[in-house]
Structures are given as structure tokens and as C-alpha cells.
Scaffold this active site. Structure first.
Site, short mmCIF file in Angstrom:
data_model
loop_
_atom_site.label_atom_id
_atom_site.label_comp_id
_atom_site.label_asym_id
_atom_site.label_seq_id
_atom_site.Cartn_x
_atom_site.Cartn_y
_atom_site.Cartn_z
N ASP A 126 37.59 -51.69 125.68
CA ASP A 126 38.51 -50.78 125.67
C ASP A 126 38.42 -49.84 126.95
O ASP A 126 37.22 -49.52 127.21
CB ASP A 126 38.41 -49.80 124.38
N TYR A 128 39.68 -46.60 129.93
CA TYR A 128 40.22 -45.32 129.91
C TYR A 128 41.00 -45.03 131.08
O TYR A 128 40.61 -44.36 131.96
CB TYR A 128 38.55 -44.49 129.96
N HIS A 133 45.17 -38.42 130.18
CA HIS A 133 44.39 -38.41 129.11
C HIS A 133 42.90 -38.01 129.52
O HIS A 133 42.14 -37.15 128.83
CB HIS A 133 44.34 -39.70 128.41
N GLU A 199 44.55 -43.30 118.95
CA GLU A 199 44.72 -43.70 120.47
C GLU A 199 45.93 -44.55 120.51
O GLU A 199 45.47 -45.92 120.22
CB GLU A 199 43.35 -43.99 121.17
N GLU A 201 47.64 -47.53 122.48
CA GLU A 201 47.05 -48.48 123.57
C GLU A 201 48.09 -49.49 123.76
O GLU A 201 48.74 -49.84 122.77
CB GLU A 201 45.72 -48.74 123.57
N ASP A 231 43.49 -47.50 118.82
CA ASP A 231 41.95 -47.45 118.76
C ASP A 231 41.47 -46.29 117.97
O ASP A 231 41.34 -45.05 118.48
CB ASP A 231 41.44 -47.72 120.17
N ARG A 235 36.32 -38.41 115.96
CA ARG A 235 35.98 -37.74 117.18
C ARG A 235 34.63 -36.95 117.16
O ARG A 235 34.01 -36.67 118.07
CB ARG A 235 36.97 -36.66 117.42
N GLN A 238 31.75 -39.27 117.12
CA GLN A 238 31.47 -39.72 118.69
C GLN A 238 31.02 -38.64 119.65
O GLN A 238 30.05 -39.08 120.26
CB GLN A 238 33.10 -40.11 119.37
N LYS A 251 33.86 -45.20 117.18
CA LYS A 251 35.09 -46.26 117.38
C LYS A 251 35.00 -47.51 116.52
O LYS A 251 36.03 -48.23 116.44
CB LYS A 251 35.10 -46.66 119.01
N THR A 255 40.06 -51.13 114.60
CA THR A 255 41.08 -51.10 115.73
C THR A 255 42.15 -51.65 115.23
O THR A 255 41.96 -53.08 115.12
CB THR A 255 40.49 -51.68 117.08
N THR A 344 43.78 -44.84 125.99
CA THR A 344 44.92 -44.00 125.52
C THR A 344 46.06 -43.96 126.57
O THR A 344 45.49 -43.32 127.55
CB THR A 344 44.55 -42.59 125.08
N GLU A 358 44.56 -34.61 121.89
CA GLU A 358 45.42 -33.94 122.99
C GLU A 358 46.66 -33.12 122.32
O GLU A 358 46.88 -32.15 122.84
CB GLU A 358 45.72 -34.86 123.87
#
Length: 413
Positions: A126, A128, A133, A199, A201, A231, A235, A238, A251, A255, A344, A358
Site C-alpha cells: 500500500d 501513500y 492526503h 481509506e 483507494e 484499506d 487509527r 496505528q 492495518k 483490506t 488514500t 481528514e
């Protein structure tokens, strides 16, 4: 030699499929349909699914083996020449009346189709890749830093190696994960995540393998197509675990991917140049003089039927071709069924953000819901649906279907 695909024209199908249908003749995505006597490779056309496993036996017998197992694994491994041959055959079957009698008998209503994970996921990475984001998260978590991005962000596509075994098909329930987290008061506790997020994606599915670096120009010789990815992210778990090695248990619990894989051939009209890069990437990532591999994909994120955002994929800073080049530049092998996701998708406007963290700005701006309540992070029995379309030939839209998931409560301790 010209064709409808190269001229932008759309061949007419003998099926009654509305021109605006996202699964029209311009799309022809592949999936795996479970029937009473076993799985079949299926191709969506309008509101129906063609049993490609049976159709190939009748109309493409020298390729029967590719579809016999009912998944995309053998087709993925066959490589781009065979991918093009099969897509051309499908188009001919669905546009030439001579094949109608055979093909009609092998169509089933999409509403009745039970879809499973369409291919065996070999490895999962994955990325970024959205500057918006990454900058948003930087502003939340490093508010005193003069630059929201980390120093390496514009030099390479940042990613992490995920867990292939917990990639699941759309519709699979997602159980709220448990793990360690640190409370606002500083206490380290164990229990269900209280900051469960999404997320939105786009994922890319590898077909032909490689034993070393895959340069930008070879992207479409190895990548078969694209799918939608959610995904899921805990949080709080994480945040406590990620330093210094990055995401792990926050994570790896699930998924979700859409059950239909859209071939790259269907996305030719969606290709766009990526945003300008500054600084210019190192040569192995420099695509200034290469064919563009950005995609104009319009994404929609809905929570419990309420649309939250419309993230635009066209603004992604790093393309899938650059991600693949970086992923393999050190000599890492590429296997059939490898899945790598964009990270994301978020745009510059608040209504274009692809994650709840976000959209609610880390809980400080709760999201208003139609029932009068609010959301910051996911509650049990919440259902998230992500959909997307892209430009196709002759003004059509290419559909990706949906990736759907409902949150189930964490198991009782």
C-alpha cells in the site's frame, strides 16, 4: 489498421445495455462468480454476467485452461498478448449476432451472482501517493512543522508491505480490531479500536511476473488492471505502533477489494498526465518524457447511504507506474496476483477527502449525518460503500463497481 478502440468509437452490442451503463461494452471487467457446481470466471456486461469459463469452452477452446479454475489467476499469468486476445474475443461475441445464440444461454442476472475474491493475492503493498492526503495528516500530527510533508515524500513513493491473507472481497463483514493503544491521558490499554477509519483507494493487479526492476515503460506489460480498495485503518492502534517501522496491526486486520477487475485496456481514455513534480524525480522515476500513467477516476464515498466525498484520482502525485518501478527497483520479485494500492485518494477541497480522519479533521470537526447525528470514526453496523467511474470512448463511463463493507462489533473478551 484501426479499430473502435483506437478511434474512440464504441462497437454496438446486441444486448439491450443503455449507453450510460458503466458496465457497457467499453468496460468488460472480470470477476469470479460462484455457481452451484463451482466457481466460474465471469465478465460483467450491463446488468448481466457472462460465464466466461463456459463461453471459452464453446468459442475459444484453445484458451479453455485459462478459465477452468474459475478465478483470474491463469489469465493474469498469461501476459498482455493473451489479455488482448481474450478482450477482442469477448467484444466480438457481444457485438456479432452470429454468437448470440451461444452467448445468451450463458448470461445470468448480475443481481443473482455471488462474487468471490477474483484472484489469489500473492503480496500486498500500500502506497501513500496523494499529496493532499499526506499534507493533511502532516498538518494534523505535526502542526508546528513548517512543512507538512516528510523530507523524502517528493523524492519517492512511500509505501508499506501489507498482509495478503486479510485482503477480502467486497461485502465481507469487517470485525472491529482489538489491539494496544495509548489513551489521551497516556495510559497504555488493550481493547477494541475506537478510531476505526476507511481509506478510499485504487488498487492495481499484477499479471505477468518479473524477477527484477520493472521500468516505467514496462508498466502495462505486467499490470493487468485495476480495482477499488478500502484499506480499513485503526487509527489509534496505528498511532501507538507506527514508530519507527510504520503500520502493522492497525492495518493488517482487513483490506476490502471490489469483486470486478477493470482491465487497463478499458482505461485508455482515462489516462491523463500527473501533476507537475518538484523536485524532478530521479531517472528511474522520471516520467516527464514518458507516456502518462495518471488516471482520471472519479471516486465516491458513502457512509450508511449518505455520500461523504468525491475524491479525484487524477490529482495523485505518484502514478501506479512509478509505484511499480520503485517497488521493484531494488531487485524485489513481482509475482502474478501481487496487489498494490495507491494510498488514500484525496483532493484539495474538504469534500474530496478519502478518509474519515481528514473529513472530521482528527475528530475536531464531526461529520453531520442525515439522521441528525454525527460521525468522526466508524461505529458498529456502519456500512461504507466506495464506487468509481472513469471516462470511456464515445462519451461513455467505465465503471469499477463497488467495494462495500459493514463493521461488526469486536468479539467479546
Amino acid at each position: 489498421m484501426t479499430s473502435a478502440a483506437t478511434t474512440g468509437e464504441l462497437p454496438a452490442t446486441w444486448l439491450d445495455v443503455p449507453a450510460e451503463h458503466p458496465f457497457g461494452i467499453q468496460t468488460l471487467p472480470y470477476g469470479s462468480v460462484v455457481l452451484p457446481d463451482g466457481p466460474r470466471v465471469g465478465v460483467a456486461i450491463g446488468d448481466q454476467v457472462l460465464d466466461l469459463t463456459s463461453a471459452a469452452t464453446a468459442l475459444l477452446p484453445h484458451r479453455t485452461r485459462l478459465f477452468a479454475a474459475g478465478t483470474l489467476d491463469r489469465l493474469l499469468a498469461a501476459g498482455p498478448a493473451v489479455w488482448a486476445e481474450v478482450r477482442a474475443a469477448l467484444t466480438a461475441w457481444l457485438t456479432d449476432e452470429r454468437h448470440r445464440g451461444t452467448v445468451e444461454a450463458l448470461l445470468l442476472p448480475a443481481a443473482d451472482a455471488r462474487l468471490q475474491l477474483p484472484f489469489t493475492v500473492a503480496d500486498y503493498v500500500d502506497f501513500y501517493a496523494s499529496e493532499h492526503h499526506a499534507a493533511n495528516l502532516g498538518r494534523m500530527f505535526r502542526p508546528d512543522s513548517p512543512e507538512p510533508l516528510t523530507p523524502n515524500w517528493k523524492h519517492l513513493p512511500i509505501g508499506y508491505h501489507g498482509r495478503a491473507g486479510t485482503v477480502v472481497a467486497s461485502g465481507t463483514p469487517v470485525t472491529r480490531p482489538r489491539g494496544q493503544r495509548r489513551t489521551p491521558e497516556g495510559e497504555v490499554v488493550f481493547g477494541p479500536s475506537v478510531r476505526l477509519d476507511i481509506e478510499a483507494e485504487l488498487g492495481f493487479v499484477v499479471g505477468a511476473p518479473a524477477s527484477g526492476p520493472v521500468p516505467l515503460a514496462a508498466f502495462d506489460r505486467h499490470v493487468f488492471g485495476a480495482c477499488l480498495v478500502n484499506d480499513w485503518s485503526a487509527r489509534d492502534i496505528q498511532a501507538w505502533e507506527y514508530a519507527p517501522l510504520g503500520p502493522f496491526l492497525g492495518k493488517s486486520f482487513a483490506t476490502s477489494v471490489s469483486p470486478w477487475v477493470v482491465p487497463l485496456a478499458a482505461l485508455q481514455h482515462a489516462r491523463v498526465p500527473p501533476p507537475p513534480r518538484d523536485p524532478r524525480p530521479l531517472p528511474y522515476l522520471d516520467d516527464d518524457d514518458a507516456e502518462p500513467w495518471g488516471f482520471d477516476v472519479a471516486v465516491e464515498v458513502a457512509l450508511n447511504g449518505h455520500v461523504l466525498s468525491h475524491p479525484p484520482f487524477a490529482g495523485m502525485y505518484w502514478t501506479a507506474a512509478q509505484q511499480l518501478a520503485h517497488m521493484t527497483v531494488n531487485g524485489a520479485t513481482l509475482r502474478t496476483g501481487d496487489l498494490f494500492a495507491s494510498g488514500t485518494i484525496s483532493g484539495p477541497e474538504p469534500g474530496q477527502r478519502g478518509s474519515l480522519i481528514e473529513l472530521c479533521w482528527n475528530g475536531t470537526e464531526p461529520i453531520a449525518m442525515p439522521d441528525g447525528g454525527t460521525r468522526s470514526f466508524l461505529e458498529d453496523e456502519d456500512e461504507v460503500v466506495i464506487t468509481a467511474t472513469a471516462p470511456g470512448p464515445a462519451g461513455t463511463r467505465v465503471g469499477f463497481g463497488e467495494v462495500r463493507g459493514r463493521i461488526h462489533a469486536a468479539p467479546v473478551e
